[in-house]
Design a protein around this motif. Structure first.
Motif, PDB file in Angstrom:
ATOM      1  N   LEU A  61     -19.945  -6.799   1.784  1.00 28.06           N
ATOM      2  CA  LEU A  61     -20.779  -7.968   1.201  1.00 28.06           C
ATOM      3  C   LEU A  61     -20.474  -7.822  -0.338  1.00 28.06           C
ATOM      4  O   LEU A  61     -20.658  -6.785  -1.048  1.00 28.06           O
ATOM      5  CB  LEU A  61     -22.238  -8.049   1.712  1.00 28.06           C
ATOM      6  N   ASP A  62     -20.090  -9.069  -0.770  1.00 28.68           N
ATOM      7  CA  ASP A  62     -20.114  -9.194  -2.250  1.00 28.68           C
ATOM      8  C   ASP A  62     -21.488  -9.793  -2.831  1.00 28.68           C
ATOM      9  O   ASP A  62     -21.301 -11.179  -2.470  1.00 28.68           O
ATOM     10  CB  ASP A  62     -18.887 -10.046  -2.808  1.00 28.68           C
ATOM     11  N   PRO A  63     -22.286  -9.252  -3.407  1.00 28.61           N
ATOM     12  CA  PRO A  63     -23.627  -9.952  -3.537  1.00 28.61           C
ATOM     13  C   PRO A  63     -23.380 -11.252  -4.460  1.00 28.61           C
ATOM     14  O   PRO A  63     -24.316 -12.137  -4.317  1.00 28.61           O
ATOM     15  CB  PRO A  63     -24.466  -8.876  -4.233  1.00 28.61           C
ATOM     16  N   GLY A  64     -22.568 -11.190  -5.282  1.00 29.08           N
ATOM     17  CA  GLY A  64     -22.127 -12.166  -6.161  1.00 29.08           C
ATOM     18  C   GLY A  64     -21.749 -13.551  -5.461  1.00 29.08           C
ATOM     19  O   GLY A  64     -21.797 -14.657  -5.982  1.00 29.08           O
ATOM     20  N   ARG A  65     -21.482 -13.517  -4.251  1.00 35.00           N
ATOM     21  CA  ARG A  65     -21.036 -14.894  -3.292  1.00 35.00           C
ATOM     22  C   ARG A  65     -22.110 -15.324  -2.547  1.00 35.00           C
ATOM     23  O   ARG A  65     -21.963 -16.315  -1.631  1.00 35.00           O
ATOM     24  CB  ARG A  65     -19.965 -14.633  -2.636  1.00 35.00           C
ATOM     25  N   LEU A  66     -23.177 -14.763  -2.502  1.00 36.76           N
ATOM     26  CA  LEU A  66     -24.332 -14.935  -1.655  1.00 36.76           C
ATOM     27  C   LEU A  66     -25.074 -16.363  -2.316  1.00 36.76           C
ATOM     28  O   LEU A  66     -25.277 -16.378  -3.461  1.00 36.76           O
ATOM     29  CB  LEU A  66     -25.612 -13.795  -1.582  1.00 36.76           C
ATOM     30  N   PRO A  67     -25.665 -17.059  -1.315  1.00 38.68           N
ATOM     31  CA  PRO A  67     -26.384 -18.342  -1.738  1.00 38.68           C
ATOM     32  C   PRO A  67     -27.874 -17.976  -2.241  1.00 38.68           C
ATOM     33  O   PRO A  67     -28.284 -16.680  -2.152  1.00 38.68           O
ATOM     34  CB  PRO A  67     -26.595 -19.163  -0.348  1.00 38.68           C
ATOM     35  N   PRO A  68     -28.574 -18.711  -3.102  1.00 37.89           N
ATOM     36  CA  PRO A  68     -29.462 -17.940  -4.069  1.00 37.89           C
ATOM     37  C   PRO A  68     -30.538 -17.407  -3.224  1.00 37.89           C
ATOM     38  O   PRO A  68     -31.252 -16.404  -3.464  1.00 37.89           O
ATOM     39  CB  PRO A  68     -30.085 -19.393  -4.774  1.00 37.89           C
ATOM     40  N   GLY A  69     -30.845 -18.055  -2.004  1.00 37.10           N
ATOM     41  CA  GLY A  69     -32.165 -17.472  -1.013  1.00 37.10           C
ATOM     42  C   GLY A  69     -31.864 -16.339  -0.598  1.00 37.10           C
ATOM     43  O   GLY A  69     -32.997 -15.543  -0.039  1.00 37.10           O
ATOM     44  N   ALA A  70     -30.541 -15.838  -0.572  1.00 42.57           N
ATOM     45  CA  ALA A  70     -30.283 -14.433   0.383  1.00 42.57           C
ATOM     46  C   ALA A  70     -30.153 -13.317  -0.709  1.00 42.57           C
ATOM     47  O   ALA A  70     -29.999 -12.183  -0.185  1.00 42.57           O
ATOM     48  CB  ALA A  70     -28.684 -14.742   1.099  1.00 42.57           C
ATOM     49  N   VAL A  71     -29.893 -13.554  -2.049  1.00 39.95           N
ATOM     50  CA  VAL A  71     -29.626 -12.543  -3.001  1.00 39.95           C
ATOM     51  C   VAL A  71     -31.008 -11.487  -2.801  1.00 39.95           C
ATOM     52  O   VAL A  71     -30.551 -10.342  -3.017  1.00 39.95           O
ATOM     53  CB  VAL A  71     -29.571 -13.032  -4.505  1.00 39.95           C
ATOM     54  N   ALA A  72     -32.209 -11.879  -3.022  1.00 41.26           N
ATOM     55  CA  ALA A  72     -33.369 -11.029  -3.161  1.00 41.26           C
ATOM     56  C   ALA A  72     -33.360 -10.295  -1.529  1.00 41.26           C
ATOM     57  O   ALA A  72     -33.784  -9.097  -1.841  1.00 41.26           O
ATOM     58  CB  ALA A  72     -34.601 -11.912  -3.122  1.00 41.26           C
ATOM     59  N   GLY A  73     -32.843 -10.787  -0.663  1.00 40.29           N
ATOM     60  CA  GLY A  73     -32.813 -10.040   0.687  1.00 40.29           C
ATOM     61  C   GLY A  73     -31.928  -8.991   0.595  1.00 40.29           C
ATOM     62  O   GLY A  73     -32.166  -7.751   0.992  1.00 40.29           O
TER      63      GLY A  73
END
Length: 300
Positions: free
Chosen positions: A78-90
């Motif tokens: 996973l590349d965290p920079g490509r996650l939608p905002p709601g999933a970043v904290a997860g």
């Protein structure tokens, strides 16, 4: 305490894992759910195209293993920079949890009322991101305390056979055809809509055979044999693939049980040396058996 089998649904160091779960994961449950819903949607786009149906049922029904493995791989890459905002904290919560010593791994076991299941166990939190693979009306992602989830280890090969008969309407017989593989793969399974297979080649079941000193395998190999017609069909295919098959069920049963005793007495070192060769031969046997397709059950 016995060491963990591959994918065994059991928590080691439960007290510490509970503390880390409460500290890092439970406060971020909505974000974790968002993360796994995002990963599941991405996996669906690929898996539904690759395998639109399994055993006569439309995706995602029956695809728990494929989805769980895809999500495990997606998390690893996973590349965290490509996650939608709601999933970043997860994702950040999972990272903090693992950095603090939290464990996460894919597990497989039996869940009452739902059969054999694959899921992710993070600390003491069970993350089932394929909940809708047994019932399409369920939401795809469920986050449940492991103690409440009811996911238990498959006890032995007899238990596996009973679960397969219930979950997949499988017809299961002792593997008297190919004694050389019987201590590790003691079952021959016919699943409607699939092919004839030697089972069980799951890492957990192979390790369970060894840990039981092959008594789990011997118990199902002592069962009544398959029909002469089925024995002949399976034996012909395997013989053509270069395997040394038994002359008949009685000879195969005696040879299979004798090998279980030999493997028990040989000890762990011999089992380690034999393991990889067995996996290779088992994969080759099941590839050959794909020509024996089992008719799907009629709808309704």
């Amino acid at each position: 305490m016995m060491s963990l089998l591959p994918h065994e649904p059991r928590i080691v160091d439960a007290a510490r894992q509970q503390v880390l779960t409460e500290r890092c994961l439970l406060p971020e449950l909505p974000a974790l759910r968002a993360l796994f819903l995002h990963l599941r949607a991405s996996a669906d786009a690929t898996l539904a195209q690759r395998q639109p149906a399994k055993l006569g049922k439309p995706y995602p029904l029956g695809c728990c293993a494929e989805i769980s493995l895809a999500l495990q791989e997606a998390l690893r890459d996973l590349d965290p920079g490509r996650l939608p905002p709601g999933a970043v904290a997860g994702h950040a919560a999972l990272a903090r949890f693992q950095a603090a010593g939290g464990t996460s791994r894919r597990v497989w076991g039996y869940q009452r009322g739902r059969g054999m299941r694959h899921a992710l166990l993070a600390g003491t939190l069970l993350i089932d991101a394929a909940q809708d693979t047994t019932d399409a009306t369920l939401p795809p992602v469920a986050l449940t305390p492991f103690a409440q989830a009811g996911l238990a280890p498959v006890r032995d090969h007899r238990h596996f056979a009973l679960l397969a008969a219930t979950q997949w309407s499988a017809h299961v017989f002792p593997n008297h055809v190919l004694p050389e593989l019987a201590p590790y793969a003691p079952l021959l399974m016919l699943v409607p809509g699939g092919s004839v297979r030697l089972e069980a080649d799951a890492p957990y079941m192979l390790a369970l055979a060894r840990r039981s000193d092959f008594s789990s395998s011997a118990a199902v190999l002592a069962a009544p044999p398959m029909t002469t017609a089925l024995f002949g069909a399976v034996g012909n295919v395997l013989a053509q693939a270069g395997f040394d098959v038994a002359a008949d069920a009685a000879q195969g049963k005696a040879a299979a049980l004798d090998l279980c005793r030999q493997y028990r007495d040989a000890g762990t070192r011999a089992a380690d040396a034999r393991h990889e060769a067995t996996l290779t031969a088992l994969a080759r046997a099941n590839h050959a058996l794909q020509v024996l397709q089992v008719a799907a059950r009629p709808a309704g």
